[in-house]
Design an enzyme around this catalytic site. Structure first.
Site, short mmCIF file in Angstrom:
data_model
loop_
_atom_site.label_atom_id
_atom_site.label_comp_id
_atom_site.label_asym_id
_atom_site.label_seq_id
_atom_site.Cartn_x
_atom_site.Cartn_y
_atom_site.Cartn_z
N ASP A 77 24.84 46.59 45.43
CA ASP A 77 25.50 45.84 44.90
C ASP A 77 26.76 45.28 44.50
O ASP A 77 26.94 47.35 43.69
CB ASP A 77 24.00 44.77 43.72
CG ASP A 77 24.23 43.72 42.59
OD1 ASP A 77 25.42 42.64 43.50
OD2 ASP A 77 24.42 43.35 41.86
N TYR A 135 38.88 39.96 45.40
CA TYR A 135 39.60 40.24 44.63
C TYR A 135 40.80 41.12 44.97
O TYR A 135 41.77 41.79 44.65
CB TYR A 135 39.06 40.99 43.18
CG TYR A 135 38.23 40.03 42.23
CD1 TYR A 135 38.45 38.66 41.12
CD2 TYR A 135 37.09 39.87 42.77
CE1 TYR A 135 37.65 38.10 40.28
CE2 TYR A 135 36.13 38.77 41.76
CZ TYR A 135 36.42 38.17 40.98
OH TYR A 135 35.25 37.01 40.20
N LYS A 180 41.78 50.93 52.96
CA LYS A 180 40.92 50.65 52.13
C LYS A 180 39.24 51.76 52.49
O LYS A 180 38.86 51.52 51.59
CB LYS A 180 40.37 48.99 52.13
CG LYS A 180 39.25 48.89 50.88
CD LYS A 180 38.57 47.38 51.40
CE LYS A 180 38.17 46.72 50.11
NZ LYS A 180 38.06 45.39 50.25
#
Ligand code: IMP
Length: 205
Positions: free
Chosen positions: A68, A159, A180
């Protein structure tokens, strides 16, 4: 050795399968014939990751792991956190019809809550709960950074256009996926899981 990744997202499965190599066979929910939504009702990433893993363990008695993730903004008392995916719907009584519209609205809500504020520290965090023989092991990855004043970049998801990792002059959405992945919360957490599993094959059936 077989492990079930508690996700319906085949891209996530491929990524971890690739990292774990030949010794592990990663299955996912579709392989179990399971296509229900597992409710994510808890206030922390830790509890949600655990609840998802235990749900599948109790139902199928298989070794498994669940993850999560969320964005924690310090000025907002670490919100949206577990509500990151549907931040714009929380307390607003709106339902967005497309994922794209929801993502846009999430970002707009975040930027408007931080409008005019200098204190913009935030982190992305991932928690993984691994269950082996019903015993739980947890792994965490986090990346610290700041929320920008406006969106920058086209890559990534969620985001990414408004998050600049500390020490970088660009947002996640201005980075390639490779770039990333070298620093992301998810890569850090999954890196720890992979290292643990590679060193503790004695725990696996
Ligand atoms: P999940 O637990 O991986 O599904 O992430 C929940 C939500 O957190 C996503 O829907 C995004 O809104 C946000 N999120 C998690 N990881 C990232 C990321 O790497 N970039 C941008 N948003 C993210």
């Amino acid at each position: 050795m077989e492990l079930v990744f508690v996700t319906g997202n085949i891209d996530k499965v491929r990524e971890i399968d690739h990292l774990l190599g030949e010794n592990f066979k990663i299955k996912y929910l579709k392989d179990l014939g399971f296509d229900e939504e597992i409710p994510e009702i808890y206030p922390t990433l830790e509890e949600n990751a655990s609840a998802k893993a235990f749900y599948i363990y109790e139902r199928f008695k298989v070794d498994c792991f669940a993850d999560d993730s969320g964005l924690e903004v310090e000025y907002l008392n670490n919100q949206p956190g577990v509500y990151s995916a549907r931040f714009a719907e929380i307390e607003e009584n709106i339902k967005f019809s497309s994922k794209k519209a929801l993502t846009e609205a999430n970002i707009e809500k975040l930027l408007s809550l931080l409008k005019g504020k200098d204190f913009r520290k935030a982190r992305f965090r991932t928690v993984i709960s691994l269950l082996l023989g019903g015993e739980e092991y947890r792994f965490e990855g986090a990346v610290e950074g700041e929320i920008t004043e406006e969106k920058r970049g086209e890559e990534g998801f969620g985001y990414d256009p408004v998050f600049v990792p500390a020490g970088y002059g660009k947002t996640f959405a201005q980075m390639s996926l490779d770039e990333k992945n070298k620093i992301s919360h998810r890569s850090i957490a999954f890196g720890k899981l992979v290292e643990f599993l590679s060193n503790r094959q004695d725990l696996l059936k």
